[in-house]
Scaffold this motif. Sequence first.
Motif, mmCIF file in Angstrom:
data_model
loop_
_atom_site.group_PDB
_atom_site.id
_atom_site.type_symbol
_atom_site.label_atom_id
_atom_site.label_comp_id
_atom_site.label_asym_id
_atom_site.label_seq_id
_atom_site.Cartn_x
_atom_site.Cartn_y
_atom_site.Cartn_z
ATOM 1 N N UNK A 579 -23.287 4.640 -48.023
ATOM 2 C CA UNK A 579 -22.847 6.157 -47.967
ATOM 3 C C UNK A 579 -22.819 6.336 -46.431
ATOM 4 N N UNK A 580 -24.049 5.828 -45.588
ATOM 5 C CA UNK A 580 -24.217 5.905 -44.197
ATOM 6 C C UNK A 580 -23.030 5.382 -43.399
ATOM 7 N N UNK A 581 -22.455 4.281 -43.918
ATOM 8 C CA UNK A 581 -21.567 3.245 -43.124
ATOM 9 C C UNK A 581 -20.121 3.671 -43.267
ATOM 10 N N UNK A 582 -19.691 4.610 -44.298
ATOM 11 C CA UNK A 582 -18.327 5.150 -44.421
ATOM 12 C C UNK A 582 -18.062 6.458 -43.633
ATOM 13 N N UNK A 583 -17.370 6.680 -43.032
ATOM 14 C CA UNK A 583 -17.135 7.886 -42.216
ATOM 15 C C UNK A 583 -15.599 8.624 -42.544
ATOM 16 N N UNK A 584 -15.667 9.797 -42.325
ATOM 17 C CA UNK A 584 -14.272 10.383 -42.381
ATOM 18 C C UNK A 584 -13.304 9.608 -41.221
ATOM 19 N N UNK A 585 -12.130 9.482 -41.652
ATOM 20 C CA UNK A 585 -11.160 8.648 -40.864
ATOM 21 C C UNK A 585 -10.802 7.108 -41.136
ATOM 22 N N UNK A 586 -12.176 6.514 -41.726
ATOM 23 C CA UNK A 586 -12.166 5.179 -42.023
ATOM 24 C C UNK A 586 -11.186 4.857 -42.907
ATOM 25 N N UNK A 587 -10.694 3.656 -42.725
ATOM 26 C CA UNK A 587 -9.329 3.266 -43.688
ATOM 27 C C UNK A 587 -9.779 2.254 -44.699
ATOM 28 N N UNK A 588 -9.731 2.310 -45.872
ATOM 29 C CA UNK A 588 -10.230 1.603 -46.944
ATOM 30 C C UNK A 588 -9.303 0.825 -47.769
ATOM 31 N N UNK A 606 -12.443 -3.056 -48.806
ATOM 32 C CA UNK A 606 -12.651 -3.405 -47.679
ATOM 33 C C UNK A 606 -12.383 -2.161 -46.673
ATOM 34 N N UNK A 607 -13.547 -2.248 -45.636
ATOM 35 C CA UNK A 607 -13.299 -1.194 -44.738
ATOM 36 C C UNK A 607 -12.601 -1.790 -43.493
ATOM 37 N N UNK A 608 -11.223 -1.267 -43.398
ATOM 38 C CA UNK A 608 -10.342 -1.880 -42.450
ATOM 39 C C UNK A 608 -10.817 -1.460 -41.008
ATOM 40 N N UNK A 609 -11.324 -0.265 -40.913
ATOM 41 C CA UNK A 609 -11.791 0.209 -39.581
ATOM 42 C C UNK A 609 -12.966 -0.515 -38.941
ATOM 43 N N UNK A 610 -13.852 -1.069 -40.092
ATOM 44 C CA UNK A 610 -15.052 -1.328 -39.252
ATOM 45 C C UNK A 610 -15.193 -2.959 -39.585
ATOM 46 N N UNK A 611 -14.382 -3.609 -40.529
ATOM 47 C CA UNK A 611 -14.433 -4.652 -40.825
ATOM 48 C C UNK A 611 -15.465 -5.339 -41.828
ATOM 49 N N UNK A 612 -15.936 -4.242 -42.349
ATOM 50 C CA UNK A 612 -16.984 -4.484 -43.300
ATOM 51 C C UNK A 612 -16.593 -4.363 -44.736
ATOM 52 N N UNK A 613 -17.269 -4.656 -45.569
ATOM 53 C CA UNK A 613 -17.163 -4.491 -47.076
ATOM 54 C C UNK A 613 -18.117 -3.461 -47.857
ATOM 55 N N UNK A 614 -17.311 -2.564 -48.732
ATOM 56 C CA UNK A 614 -18.230 -1.734 -49.350
ATOM 57 C C UNK A 614 -17.969 -2.046 -50.831
ATOM 58 N N UNK A 615 -19.216 -2.379 -51.428
ATOM 59 C CA UNK A 615 -19.288 -2.374 -52.948
ATOM 60 C C UNK A 615 -19.451 -1.359 -53.632
ATOM 61 N N UNK A 616 -18.680 -1.076 -54.655
ATOM 62 C CA UNK A 616 -18.725 -0.115 -55.665
ATOM 63 C C UNK A 616 -18.748 -0.239 -56.954
ATOM 64 N N UNK A 617 -19.198 0.539 -57.737
ATOM 65 C CA UNK A 617 -19.123 0.355 -59.319
ATOM 66 C C UNK A 617 -18.344 1.639 -60.161
ATOM 67 N N UNK A 618 -17.963 1.204 -61.189
ATOM 68 C CA UNK A 618 -17.234 2.080 -61.947
ATOM 69 C C UNK A 618 -18.003 2.343 -63.373
#
Length: 640
Positions: A579-588, A606-618
């Motif tokens: 949650x801390x690594x995803x900010x308003x304005x980031x492109x996912x 994929x967080x295109x703004x930071x180049x990192x990966x966000x793992x999520x679940x449903x």
Amino acid sequence: MGENLTRKIIGAHLVTGEMKPGAEIAIRIDQTLTQDATGTMAYLQFEAMGIPQVKTELSVSYVDHNTLQTGFENADDHRYLQTVAAKYGIYFSRPGNGICHQVHLERFGVPGKTLLGSDSHTPTGGGLGMLAIGAGGLDVAVAMGGGPFYLTMPKVVNVELLGKLPAWVSAKDVILEVLRRLSVKGGVGKIIEYSGPGVKSLSVPERATITNMGAELGATSSIFPSDEVTRSFLAAQGREEQWVELAADDNATYDEKLVIDLSRLEPLVACPHSPDAVKTVKELGTLKVNQVAIGSCTNSSYTDLMQVAEILRGQKVHDDVSLVIAPGSRQVLEMLARNGALAELIAAGARILESACGPCIGMGQAPATGAVSLRTFNRNFPGRSGTQDASVYLVSPAVAAFSALKGYLADPRELGNMQQIEMPVRFLIDDSMIIPPAADPSTVEVVRGPNIKALPVNTELPETIKAAVLLKVEDNITTDHIMPAGAKILPLRSNVPALSKFAFSALDPDFAQRAQTAGSGIIVGGHNYGQGSSREHAALVPMYLGIKIVLAKSFARIHYANLVNFGILPLTFDAESDYENVHQGHLLEVSDLASQLLNGTALVLANKTTGSIVKANHQLTPRQVDIILAGGLLNYTKQQ
Ligand code: MIC
Ligand code: SF4
């Protein structure tokens, strides 16, 4: 092993699924209720299904929220609701007849039946031993059409009540104590079942105060047994033949347990801005009060208001306090008028409102700038009163009435001896403000005013979503934050384009414009995202504004279901720290959506703004995955 009451009622209504906590089940719905602020949309959806008559045992349409008619909109919606009810086999409770939950308790609720209502406080009916659940309007429309209601099989939490309430301590203090212990997310995925020797000391309206505010725990529902007290309440409402005895088996088991000794409770207060910010009246010390508001579906029964009248009798409201009272139903108001209690309220200086939600949903009586408002209501979310910087405290009717005289938050135990308010042997029964459906539906023309705009529908879920985070919010965001209500905005509930301009307006006035410009977007949230109201507009409007995904730490039950119903993908962070690594304005970006959703519960963004990966679940069931892929429940139903 004995069964608890909740499982007995679910078992008797089970259509599909296994009664294992966490599993998806579907239950048959006996009764539905709607109110006007969610009902207009629900009936538009029902009409879209093309079913000639409702298939429930009973469906009732209430008008109680949008009764402040500052323009043509609300009256137009009332006329639509009245005609649509007549045509499709629905009882119509006219404006002025009272708040849906109070009237339903008085006139329609039946122990052991299931009730689905397009209002989060539908569990009020649990005070009568019903399994009463709040849902989005679309789910209620489906139930009116005879479809089952899908839900996650809840855990059942037993609250064992011991002893008896001391003088001047009330049902409100019981539920505030539960909120203090469990918090506003403590009830998510659970049904709260009350039992124990203390139950018989509580009247049906007192039980209903407790089950009503179970909504504030995030609980799926709350329920009391149906006993002799229930029987005499129904008898006094002229409905004794509808009584059945219901209780858990003696050796019933529960998933969790809590014990409350009623005799040890004292007057409590929920402080701004959350119903679980509970303190004792004593702890708060002297707090100067500017407004006192008594009413709402939580605390506006006959006995509540008789107690208020007793406290106010022969006294005057403090010069610095505005006291406003909205009786819960016309039955209550007329009984107070006929027995003289209303005269006591008026003589004391109370401002009497019609029987409706009124100030509870910001429909008038907004407090002054920076004011302290004591309310017998169930929610004190920021801005809900209509005044952004007001401080709203939730209290019992006795605390409210005594404080209105004193001018500061006051402990009613100082009043000494308490006169016991007797339950009437016979309530005043007059159902003339409840219009039965038309004998010949073909003669009824449904009237639509210009405020009623076409229902927006979503499109199928794309294979890839590449969108910016348009908003990032904290824990416990309420539907009042997402889609505010109040006198200005509530009349637009059947006009989504106009309503959409106010999405998140108190948190971020530019959000709607930003979303409209972007065309698509993602919202990032904390825990318990979407708590509070059942309003599906909190999903429908973001859908209309192009929101594709809500990525949060966790969700509130009804809002989660509403997101699915409108085709917005609800995802949770795999690691909360992300949650801390995803900010308003980031492109996912997330691709291969269908296969990712169908083949497991983990997704990668994929967080295109930071180049990192966000793992999520449903947490979607296979049925919900299909609904999401179809772009919402209406599309899915058409496909079936
Ligand atoms: C509320 O108390 O927030 C409401 C207004 O009754 C809502 C329904 C709505 O938003 O129309 C609820 O509780 O579901
Ligand atoms: Fe009406 Fe308030 Fe009850 Fe909601 S909580 S139904 S607005 S009285």
